[in-house]
Scaffold this active site. Structure first.
Site, short mmCIF file in Angstrom:
data_model
loop_
_atom_site.label_atom_id
_atom_site.label_comp_id
_atom_site.label_asym_id
_atom_site.label_seq_id
_atom_site.Cartn_x
_atom_site.Cartn_y
_atom_site.Cartn_z
N TYR A 153 -4.32 -3.92 0.11
CA TYR A 153 -4.87 -4.94 0.99
C TYR A 153 -4.63 -6.34 0.39
O TYR A 153 -4.82 -6.54 -0.81
CB TYR A 153 -6.37 -4.67 1.16
CG TYR A 153 -7.08 -5.70 1.98
CD1 TYR A 153 -6.81 -5.85 3.33
CD2 TYR A 153 -8.03 -6.53 1.39
CE1 TYR A 153 -7.45 -6.81 4.08
CE2 TYR A 153 -8.68 -7.49 2.14
CZ TYR A 153 -8.39 -7.63 3.48
OH TYR A 153 -9.02 -8.58 4.21
N ASP A 183 -9.45 3.17 -2.95
CA ASP A 183 -9.84 2.48 -1.73
C ASP A 183 -9.55 3.44 -0.57
O ASP A 183 -8.39 3.69 -0.23
CB ASP A 183 -9.03 1.18 -1.60
CG ASP A 183 -9.45 0.35 -0.39
OD1 ASP A 183 -9.96 0.93 0.58
OD2 ASP A 183 -9.23 -0.88 -0.42
C1 LIG Z 1 -10.28 -4.94 4.90
C2 LIG Z 1 -9.95 -4.21 3.68
C3 LIG Z 1 -10.53 -4.55 2.45
C4 LIG Z 1 -11.45 -5.72 2.28
O1 LIG Z 1 -12.64 -5.56 2.97
P1 LIG Z 1 -13.46 -6.77 3.65
O2 LIG Z 1 -14.59 -6.05 4.27
O3 LIG Z 1 -12.56 -7.47 4.61
O4 LIG Z 1 -13.87 -7.67 2.52
C5 LIG Z 1 -10.21 -3.77 1.34
N1 LIG Z 1 -9.35 -2.73 1.44
C6 LIG Z 1 -8.77 -2.39 2.60
C7 LIG Z 1 -7.83 -1.24 2.64
C8 LIG Z 1 -9.04 -3.11 3.76
O5 LIG Z 1 -8.44 -2.78 4.90
#
Ligand SMILES: *Cc1c(COP(=O)(O)O)cnc(C)c1O
Length: 384
Positions: free
Chosen positions: A102, A174
């Protein structure tokens, strides 16, 4: 850990009828502080940055979805990442991370934490051996995104997290793209799972939030300390919105996956379309590993449209049901241009290395009627 199969946990985990009134839905406890009987004697709540009943219900719910023993909720996915990196790392530490992550995660690494003397090596974690090659004596943390954003690359979690564990380092996965409905990284050896609950968990594009989930009590205690110390906590209304979202997660994700599969198949037969990134397609590089560690392939697709960059931009601007917007994971379909939008903070040279080309188009396939979605993409391609 909460009982029941996944759909039951989605709806019930962490949620008891309100003890004061019997309200079946967790109330939005809009309060900053709590009355104490004597100094330090209270009902488990003293200040809402530290703890709040609505947030506590969400934290228990999210933990149950990832089969984790402990959960923490944050004001955003970036807030969760910031707390984890800032809390657990120190000057001189080194991190190995995927190079297709991201854009905001990349920015946090490069623009915030490098300032404090933490080093990052970004590699293609989906290629066996790359993590090992980048590993150093001072590597403390492995960061993996799978499927990755926006190229949907698949990293073998068992192998990657197993390697980090062998080296006594933490692994963070993630899991925003897969959601706990499709993949549970803790079961494949991850130390911590991170979510942007803004996406599929909230599911309705009406709130921003994040979460960290773990089975390691000591690690949870540390992270909880830093959650309070750093203060990136969600308000009770935002916690409630995510809690409302997770109740339908299992049903929504099923439809996201079914719609995305149909669209990926349609794209793969379309002569206007170049390379498609979707782990559900048999010919996709990540298909075999995805099949091993995911229950289905998710609702995200990226692909290249043949022709010039201008053509891609025209196409992206001509859809009528797909809205041109950043973000993903809501019930409505979105289309975007990663190079100039979600991943604009990554220098061109860096992103070209990972395969994020100028013409790449990313879809977050919603849960509308799939025939309508295909007709929309078709008319937009003809308009381009
Ligand atoms: C959107 C996103 C983030 C960050 O999250 P926010 O809620 O926008 O701060 C982190 N990792 C991935 C894969 C994302 O799509």
């Amino acid at each position: 850990m909460e009982k029941g199969r996944f759909p039951t946990r989605c709806i019930h985990a962490g949620q008891r009828p309100d003890p004061a009134t019997g309200a079946i839905m967790t109330p939005i406890y809009a309060t900053s502080t709590y009355v104490q009987e004597k100094p330090g004697v209270h009902k488990g709540f003293d200040y809402s940055r530290t703890n709040n009943p609505t947030r506590a219900a969400l934290e228990a719910n999210l933990a149950a979805l990832e089969s984790a023993s402990h959960g923490l909720a944050f004001s955003s996915g970036c807030g969760a990442a910031d707390t984890l990196l800032g809390g657990l790392l120190a000057q001189g530490d080194h991190v190995v991370s995927g190079n297709d992550v991201y854009g905001g995660t990349y920015r946090l690494f490069k623009r915030v934490f490098e300032k404090f003397g933490i080093e990052f090596s970004l590699v293609d974690t989906s290629v066996p051996g790359e993590i090992e090659k980048a590993w150093r004596k001072n590597t403390r943390l492995l960061w993996v995104e799978t499927p990755s954003n926006p190229l949907l690359k698949i990293t073998d979690l068992e192998a990657a997290c197993g390697f980090a564990r062998k080296k006594d380092a933490l692994s963070v996965v993630d899991n925003t793209f897969a959601t706990p409905a499709l993949q549970n990284p803790l079961e494949h050896g991850a130390s911590v799972v991170l979510h942007s609950t803004t996406k599929y968990l909230g599911g309705h594009s009406d709130t921003v939030g994040g979460a960290l989930l773990t089975n390691d009590r000591e690690l949870w205690e540390k992270l909880k300390y830093f959650q309070n110390a750093i203060g990136a906590t969600p308000g009770p209304f935002d916690a409630w919105l995510v809690l409302r979202g997770t109740k339908t997660l299992h049903v929504r994700v099923e439809r996201h996956c079914a719609n995305a599969r149909r669209i990926a198949e349609w794209l793969s037969k379309n002569r206007e379309v170049g390379k498609i990134h979707y782990p559900g397609l048999k010919e996709d590089e990540g298909h075999k590993v995805a099949k091993k560690q995911m229950r289905d392939f998710g609702g995200m697709i990226s692909f290249e449209l043949k022709g010039t960059l201008e053509r891609s931009v025209k196409f992206i601007s001509a859809t009528r049901i797909f809205s041109l917007a950043e973000s993903l994971g809501g019930v409505e379909s979105l289309i975007e241009h990663p190079a100039s939008m979600t991943h604009g903070s990554i220098p061109r040279e860096e992103r070209m290395k990972s395969g994020l080309t100028d013409g790449l188009v990313r879809l977050s396939v919603g849960i509308e009627d799939v025939e309508d979605l295909i007709e929309d993409l078709d008319q937009a391609m003809k308009a381009g």
